[in-house]
Design a protein around this motif. Structure first.
Motif, PDB file in Angstrom:
ATOM      1  N   CYS A  64       0.846  -1.225   0.015  1.00  0.00           N
ATOM      2  CA  CYS A  64      -0.058   0.139  -0.025  1.00  0.00           C
ATOM      3  C   CYS A  64       0.786   1.192   0.043  1.00  0.00           C
ATOM      4  O   CYS A  64       0.500   2.459  -0.323  1.00  0.00           O
ATOM      5  N   TYR A  87       3.940   1.011  -0.497  1.00  0.00           N
ATOM      6  CA  TYR A  87       5.626   1.467  -1.721  1.00  0.00           C
ATOM      7  C   TYR A  87       5.551   1.356  -2.652  1.00  0.00           C
ATOM      8  O   TYR A  87       5.660   1.956  -3.697  1.00  0.00           O
ATOM      9  N   PRO A 130       2.008   2.100  -5.263  1.00  0.00           N
ATOM     10  CA  PRO A 130       1.649   3.959  -4.920  1.00  0.00           C
ATOM     11  C   PRO A 130       3.141   4.548  -6.249  1.00  0.00           C
ATOM     12  O   PRO A 130       3.133   5.095  -7.559  1.00  0.00           O
ATOM     13  N   PHE A 176       2.357   3.126 -10.265  1.00  0.00           N
ATOM     14  CA  PHE A 176       1.064   4.351 -10.293  1.00  0.00           C
ATOM     15  C   PHE A 176       1.794   5.795 -10.817  1.00  0.00           C
ATOM     16  O   PHE A 176       0.951   6.510 -11.251  1.00  0.00           O
ATOM     17  N   ALA A 177       2.979   5.886 -10.155  1.00  0.00           N
ATOM     18  CA  ALA A 177       3.700   7.099 -10.351  1.00  0.00           C
ATOM     19  C   ALA A 177       4.442   7.365 -11.739  1.00  0.00           C
ATOM     20  O   ALA A 177       4.848   7.545 -12.153  1.00  0.00           O
TER      21      ALA A 177
END
Length: 154
Positions: A43, A45, A48, A51-52
């Motif tokens: 959740c 590391y 995200p 999704f970056a």
């Protein structure tokens, strides 16, 4: 937190999930703590970082496909499926140095792995049996908060 720590943790957790067999209260609590720690990792590391990469909708579809894959793995290959998913997620995390050096195709593959690993670790924390679920849930809450603390303060 260093990339090598999370890589080794994913590899060790995958092997642990494949080999663990005890259902005592202590083993259930330890399993819940480790699964909660894994939930915090994916959740905070792994997902995200996926999704970056700038292809949000494609990556979101990859994560949803990963959740569907995790459902199949949980039902059909409960032991070695866990091991393979977490092993591959650890390798991807280590090779791409925290998903910083990955291209768009690797981000979609990371979304697929991240979604399946997140589903599998949540399935450990929230089982169908209520008697085992109490110890796994308590361990999962403790492991998640330990993972959050470990991520922000260590």
């Amino acid at each position: 937190m260093s990339v090598s720590f999370w890589t080794i943790f994913c590899l060790v957790y995958g092997v642990y999930a494949a080999l663990q067999r005890k259902n005592t209260r202590c083993a259930l609590c330890v399993n819940g703590i480790l699964a909660g720690f894994v939930v915090s990792f994916f959740c905070l590391y792994f997902l995200p970082a996926v999704f970056a990469k700038g292809i949000f909708y494609v990556t979101a579809a990859g994560v949803l496909a990963g959740v569907a894959l995790g459902t199949v793995i949980e039902k059909r290959y409960p032991r070695w499926g866990y091991c393979i998913c977490f092993f591959m997620a650890g390798i991807i995390w280590g090779i791409t140095k925290g998903l910083e050096q990955c291209d768009n195709m690797m981000a979609v593959f990371g979304g697929l792995l991240g979604g399946s690993c997140l589903y599998l670790s949540c399935a450990v924390v929230l089982p169908e049996d209520t008697k085992e679920g109490i110890w796994l849930g308590l361990g999962g809450i403790l492991g998640f908060w330990f993972g959050v603390w470990f991520g922000f303060f260590a």
